[in-house]
Design a protein around this motif. Sequence first.
Motif, PDB file in Angstrom:
ATOM      1  N   VAL B 180       2.427  -4.793  13.321  1.00 35.10           N
ATOM      2  CA  VAL B 180       3.063  -6.069  12.980  1.00 35.10           C
ATOM      3  C   VAL B 180       3.395  -6.032  11.503  1.00 35.10           C
ATOM      4  CG1 VAL B 180       2.821  -8.567  12.964  1.00 35.10           C
ATOM      5  CG2 VAL B 180       1.659  -7.204  14.702  1.00 35.10           C
ATOM      6  N   LEU B 181       4.660  -6.152  11.180  1.00 37.16           N
ATOM      7  CA  LEU B 181       5.086  -6.037   9.796  1.00 37.16           C
ATOM      8  C   LEU B 181       5.241  -7.419   9.176  1.00 37.16           C
ATOM      9  CD1 LEU B 181       7.866  -3.352  10.285  1.00 37.16           C
ATOM     10  CD2 LEU B 181       5.432  -3.030   9.903  1.00 37.16           C
ATOM     11  N   ALA B 182       4.583  -7.624   8.039  1.00 37.91           N
ATOM     12  CA  ALA B 182       4.796  -8.870   7.307  1.00 37.91           C
ATOM     13  C   ALA B 182       6.049  -8.724   6.450  1.00 37.91           C
ATOM     14  CB  ALA B 182       3.582  -9.175   6.441  1.00 37.91           C
ATOM     15  N   ASP B 183       6.514  -9.846   5.881  1.00 35.09           N
ATOM     16  CA  ASP B 183       7.750  -9.812   5.104  1.00 35.09           C
ATOM     17  C   ASP B 183       7.631  -8.887   3.898  1.00 35.09           C
ATOM     18  OD1 ASP B 183       8.963 -11.458   6.804  1.00 35.09           O
ATOM     19  OD2 ASP B 183       8.602 -13.303   5.665  1.00 35.09           O
ATOM     20  N   ALA B 184       6.436  -8.875   3.287  1.00 37.11           N
ATOM     21  CA  ALA B 184       6.259  -8.105   2.061  1.00 37.11           C
ATOM     22  C   ALA B 184       6.302  -6.602   2.325  1.00 37.11           C
ATOM     23  CB  ALA B 184       4.935  -8.472   1.393  1.00 37.11           C
ATOM     24  N   PHE B 185       6.364  -6.200   3.595  1.00 39.65           N
ATOM     25  CA  PHE B 185       6.381  -4.776   3.915  1.00 39.65           C
ATOM     26  C   PHE B 185       7.613  -4.099   3.337  1.00 39.65           C
ATOM     27  CE2 PHE B 185       6.937  -1.073   6.693  1.00 39.65           C
ATOM     28  CZ  PHE B 185       5.696  -0.508   6.522  1.00 39.65           C
ATOM     29  N   MET B 227       5.531  10.864  -2.927  1.00 40.90           N
ATOM     30  CA  MET B 227       5.780  10.414  -1.557  1.00 40.90           C
ATOM     31  C   MET B 227       4.599   9.648  -0.967  1.00 40.90           C
ATOM     32  SD  MET B 227       8.808  11.877  -0.362  1.00 40.90           S
ATOM     33  CE  MET B 227       8.583  12.298   1.328  1.00 40.90           C
ATOM     34  N   VAL B 228       3.364  10.005  -1.382  1.00 41.58           N
ATOM     35  CA  VAL B 228       2.193   9.393  -0.747  1.00 41.58           C
ATOM     36  C   VAL B 228       1.527   8.369  -1.662  1.00 41.58           C
ATOM     37  CG1 VAL B 228      -0.031   9.829   0.324  1.00 41.58           C
ATOM     38  CG2 VAL B 228       1.816  11.499   0.587  1.00 41.58           C
ATOM     39  N   LEU B 229       1.229   8.812  -2.872  1.00 41.61           N
ATOM     40  CA  LEU B 229       0.409   7.986  -3.745  1.00 41.61           C
ATOM     41  C   LEU B 229       1.137   6.712  -4.169  1.00 41.61           C
ATOM     42  CD1 LEU B 229      -2.448   8.541  -4.629  1.00 41.61           C
ATOM     43  CD2 LEU B 229      -1.567   9.233  -6.870  1.00 41.61           C
ATOM     44  N   VAL B 230       2.364   6.867  -4.688  1.00 40.88           N
ATOM     45  CA  VAL B 230       3.085   5.705  -5.219  1.00 40.88           C
ATOM     46  C   VAL B 230       3.317   4.646  -4.140  1.00 40.88           C
ATOM     47  CG1 VAL B 230       5.177   4.955  -6.398  1.00 40.88           C
ATOM     48  CG2 VAL B 230       4.121   7.137  -6.998  1.00 40.88           C
ATOM     49  N   PRO B 231       3.851   5.008  -2.959  1.00 37.79           N
ATOM     50  CA  PRO B 231       4.025   3.973  -1.925  1.00 37.79           C
ATOM     51  C   PRO B 231       2.688   3.342  -1.513  1.00 37.79           C
ATOM     52  CG  PRO B 231       5.285   5.911  -1.363  1.00 37.79           C
ATOM     53  CD  PRO B 231       4.421   6.285  -2.527  1.00 37.79           C
ATOM     54  N   SER B 232       1.606   4.160  -1.496  1.00 37.98           N
ATOM     55  CA  SER B 232       0.307   3.601  -1.100  1.00 37.98           C
ATOM     56  C   SER B 232      -0.130   2.537  -2.089  1.00 37.98           C
ATOM     57  CB  SER B 232      -0.753   4.695  -1.046  1.00 37.98           C
ATOM     58  OG  SER B 232      -0.290   5.762  -0.288  1.00 37.98           O
ATOM     59  N   ILE B 233       0.044   2.826  -3.406  1.00 39.48           N
ATOM     60  CA  ILE B 233      -0.350   1.842  -4.429  1.00 39.48           C
ATOM     61  C   ILE B 233       0.450   0.557  -4.251  1.00 39.48           C
ATOM     62  CG2 ILE B 233      -0.333   1.385  -6.916  1.00 39.48           C
ATOM     63  CD1 ILE B 233      -0.880   4.389  -7.291  1.00 39.48           C
ATOM     64  N   VAL B 234       1.776   0.732  -4.079  1.00 37.76           N
ATOM     65  CA  VAL B 234       2.628  -0.452  -3.891  1.00 37.76           C
ATOM     66  C   VAL B 234       2.186  -1.221  -2.656  1.00 37.76           C
ATOM     67  CG1 VAL B 234       4.980  -1.253  -3.491  1.00 37.76           C
ATOM     68  CG2 VAL B 234       4.560   0.630  -5.062  1.00 37.76           C
ATOM     69  N   PHE B 235       1.835  -0.474  -1.607  1.00 36.60           N
ATOM     70  CA  PHE B 235       1.398  -1.092  -0.350  1.00 36.60           C
ATOM     71  C   PHE B 235       0.169  -1.969  -0.580  1.00 36.60           C
ATOM     72  CE2 PHE B 235      -1.212  -0.833   3.530  1.00 36.60           C
ATOM     73  CZ  PHE B 235      -0.320  -1.361   4.446  1.00 36.60           C
ATOM     74  N   ILE B 236      -0.785  -1.417  -1.339  1.00 40.19           N
ATOM     75  CA  ILE B 236      -2.022  -2.182  -1.581  1.00 40.19           C
ATOM     76  C   ILE B 236      -1.749  -3.357  -2.509  1.00 40.19           C
ATOM     77  CG2 ILE B 236      -4.321  -2.041  -2.626  1.00 40.19           C
ATOM     78  CD1 ILE B 236      -4.269   0.940  -1.622  1.00 40.19           C
ATOM     79  N   VAL B 237      -0.946  -3.104  -3.549  1.00 40.94           N
ATOM     80  CA  VAL B 237      -0.656  -4.170  -4.516  1.00 40.94           C
ATOM     81  C   VAL B 237       0.052  -5.341  -3.841  1.00 40.94           C
ATOM     82  CG1 VAL B 237       0.760  -4.742  -6.530  1.00 40.94           C
ATOM     83  CG2 VAL B 237      -0.647  -2.673  -6.534  1.00 40.94           C
ATOM     84  N   SER B 238       0.993  -5.021  -2.923  1.00 39.20           N
ATOM     85  CA  SER B 238       1.734  -6.115  -2.280  1.00 39.20           C
ATOM     86  C   SER B 238       0.916  -6.763  -1.171  1.00 39.20           C
ATOM     87  CB  SER B 238       3.065  -5.599  -1.740  1.00 39.20           C
ATOM     88  OG  SER B 238       2.835  -4.550  -0.833  1.00 39.20           O
ATOM     89  N   GLY B 239      -0.371  -6.460  -1.087  1.00 40.13           N
ATOM     90  CA  GLY B 239      -1.261  -7.189  -0.189  1.00 40.13           C
ATOM     91  C   GLY B 239      -1.338  -6.633   1.221  1.00 40.13           C
ATOM     92  N   ALA B 240      -1.199  -5.308   1.362  1.00 40.52           N
ATOM     93  CA  ALA B 240      -1.325  -4.635   2.662  1.00 40.52           C
ATOM     94  C   ALA B 240      -0.618  -5.392   3.791  1.00 40.52           C
ATOM     95  CB  ALA B 240      -2.797  -4.419   3.005  1.00 40.52           C
ATOM     96  N   PRO B 241       0.701  -5.492   3.703  1.00 42.40           N
ATOM     97  CA  PRO B 241       1.444  -6.345   4.650  1.00 42.40           C
ATOM     98  C   PRO B 241       1.638  -5.712   6.016  1.00 42.40           C
ATOM     99  CG  PRO B 241       2.958  -5.303   3.160  1.00 42.40           C
ATOM    100  CD  PRO B 241       1.604  -4.797   2.788  1.00 42.40           C
ATOM    101  N   LEU B 242       0.639  -5.014   6.546  1.00 44.19           N
ATOM    102  CA  LEU B 242       0.792  -4.398   7.866  1.00 44.19           C
ATOM    103  C   LEU B 242      -0.488  -4.611   8.648  1.00 44.19           C
ATOM    104  CD1 LEU B 242       2.337  -2.374   9.789  1.00 44.19           C
ATOM    105  CD2 LEU B 242       0.992  -0.603   8.686  1.00 44.19           C
ATOM    106  N   SER B 243      -0.366  -5.149   9.831  1.00 46.23           N
ATOM    107  CA  SER B 243      -1.543  -5.304  10.679  1.00 46.23           C
ATOM    108  C   SER B 243      -1.182  -4.808  12.070  1.00 46.23           C
ATOM    109  CB  SER B 243      -1.954  -6.774  10.729  1.00 46.23           C
ATOM    110  OG  SER B 243      -0.855  -7.532  11.191  1.00 46.23           O
TER     111      SER B 243
END
Lengths: 382, 396
Positions: B180-185, B227-243
């Motif tokens: 389930v993708l949140a908007d912030a994804f 490819m891995v680290l930068v998107p992961s950081i952004v993912f966590i910073v934007s509040g893990a918008p994936l469930s």
Amino acid sequence: MTTSAETHFIRSTFKEPIAPPMRTSGAIHWLRENLFSSPLNTILTLVILYFLYSIIPGIVDVLIIKAVWVAEDSKACVADVVGHPVGMCWGFVGAHWGYFVFGQYPEHLRWRPELFFALEGIGLAWLLIQRIPRKDLGMIYFFVVFPIVAFFLLSGSTTLGLEVVQTHYWGGFLVSIVIGTVGIVISVPLGIILALGRRSHMPVARSSSVVMIEFIRGVPLITVLFMANVMFPLFVPEGWRPDSLLRVLVGVALFFSAYMAETVRGGLQAIPRGQYEAAQALGLGYWQMMIKIILPQALKIVIPGIVNNFIGLLKDTTLVAIVNIFDFLKVIEASLNDPVWRTSGMPFAGYLFAAIVYFILCYGMARYSMSVERRLATDHRH
Amino acid sequence: MSVESAGRPSEAKVVFYNDPRVRSLFFQLILLALIVALFWFAYDNTVTNLKKRNIAQGFGFWNVEAGFDISQTLISYSAASSYGRAFWVGLLNTLLVSFVSIVLATILGVVIGILRLSKNWLIAKLATVYVEIFRNIPLLLILYFWYRGVLGLLPEPRDSIKLPGSIILNTRGLMMPRPVLADAFIYPLVVFVLMTIASIALVWWAGRVQERTGIRPKTGWLIAGLMVLVPSIVFIVSGAPLSFDVPVQGRFNASGGMTLAPEFVSMVVGLTTYTAAFIAENVRAGILAISKGQTEAAQSLGLSHAQTVRLVIMPQALRVIVPLLNSEYLSLTKNSSLGVSIGYPDLVSVFTGTVLNQTGQAVEMVSVTMLVYLTLSLLTSAFMNWFNRRVALVER
């Protein structure tokens, strides 16, 4: 001379011989080379051996040891009735043997399909076994005499005193072989004509061949079968009412002609230009050149390709089950619904039997085509 | 008879019916007449037959309400939708099953093809056994085997098999968590795309540097970080918008999650296992087609085994493999039409099956279906030809 004694040294005793090299032949060497060549390979080998050790006894158990070989009905294959767990219910295949091979072909007339199988075997052996001479007569037998004989033999004729058997009684392995045979007998000559047409200098012949070949190769067989089944009756005057097996036969034959044409074209392209030019220099006409010079060489090259087409053809004959022709697979399906035999373990035995039969036929043909390929291969690449 | 006329027969002496041009024209006219007559015969009979049977003609049915349900739909569809909508549903199902199977079959096929060339005898033999079994059994039988044989043995929903990762398996099919993708994804996604572009640019730059100086800058770790680290950081910073919407085992059926119908699973597994055997053979043939001299030359230049494979063998083998893969993909797409045999709602099953039975318009249905496959074939060949030209040998 005292100095020479110091600068020269002559060994007075033999040195210990070094150990002989590792064995370069024999079982030990083979194992070392092929199974334990590196630590990683050793681990992989051991893992696979353990895997095989853990599944093979189970498979043998289910397929052979605990299998039920003779059964009257499904009760003989139920664990509670037998008293111990049972494996494959081969008795199911045995009980339906006649139905699997001949479908509903009348029992007292089954010598006719049996004779058909024998005649087909003779024809195939004649054409495919290298040592049997007079391939020209073999071709005439298989592509002209045998189809005519087989037609009257299977469908019967009142004038010949053979009881007529409608095609909807035909079924099982018989129908699969009939479809396969008609496919071969028609698709080879038609494929050659299409291939010649595609390489012809006449624009009409070339373009019509190209359109037909590319069209058929671009669509799935099942749509061609649907077309044969539902559109073919519309194409002919209403009174004709083409037989349902005949419709499918036309579809299959046309479909495989296109594939055969591409295979034959490959052979035609492999013949050096010099052969064409030499034939023309001798004053041979187009057909004489093709029949006497080009085709005998081209067809010989593409025998493996043609046999591979046959494998595809035999496998694809199963698709006719979808348009309700009772081929080998369809009769097995039908017998699964047999009320006497309805238990959950039955599909495995039926499908596995079909798989084994198809595998033996196709694998046999594939081995044959590989052996021909090896015989024809005269270059030494590696 | 003079010597000249015997040596050079003049044009006028050839009787007109022996002139090759006249003959060719004559035969072509006959052929054309035959083809036209055949088509006219078929057309004329069809029109008469259709009139007699009171079957409508043309594509008026396209917007008529279909009135039947389809078990798997990628776009919104109900029994109230039109036949035209049903067509698109069927087509998308065909494309979906073909695409998924092509990806999986390529992976499996390449792995098995390489295993067949393994130096380990046992591995090579196992791979050979796989290839020979699946190549020599009809696809329809393989589909039946998976659908009726294996999936038929699956338990009822109440005693479902539970696999790790919240995957539930029962007669209703394969249920698994649905992301389930949140908007912030959108943020990590955009960053990921940007990083991918940056990595491609980096690889290109490394290639340029290597060509100029002969030394390739080490970019591996940098690319991994991008490819891995930068998107992961952004993912966590934007509040893990994936469930994940996890399927929950109910009393009669599981709810939630995403369900793959048994028909779809059987089709994918069947097409994959079957086609992988053929792809494996193509991969093997491609690698074997490279002469030993290439390997020996590469080794004498001091390349390692991995470098030999990556820089010498594979680029050449791909030239052989790609055209072969092209035809395998095409036949897989065409083979997906066998979905009709196990009830997977693909184009043939929906259109040539259900719609044809309801409307009776055989000519239109079969023609449209054939046209779709023809278009797919031509498009795939066009794409593969383009790709093939790119990897083709540059003759000097």
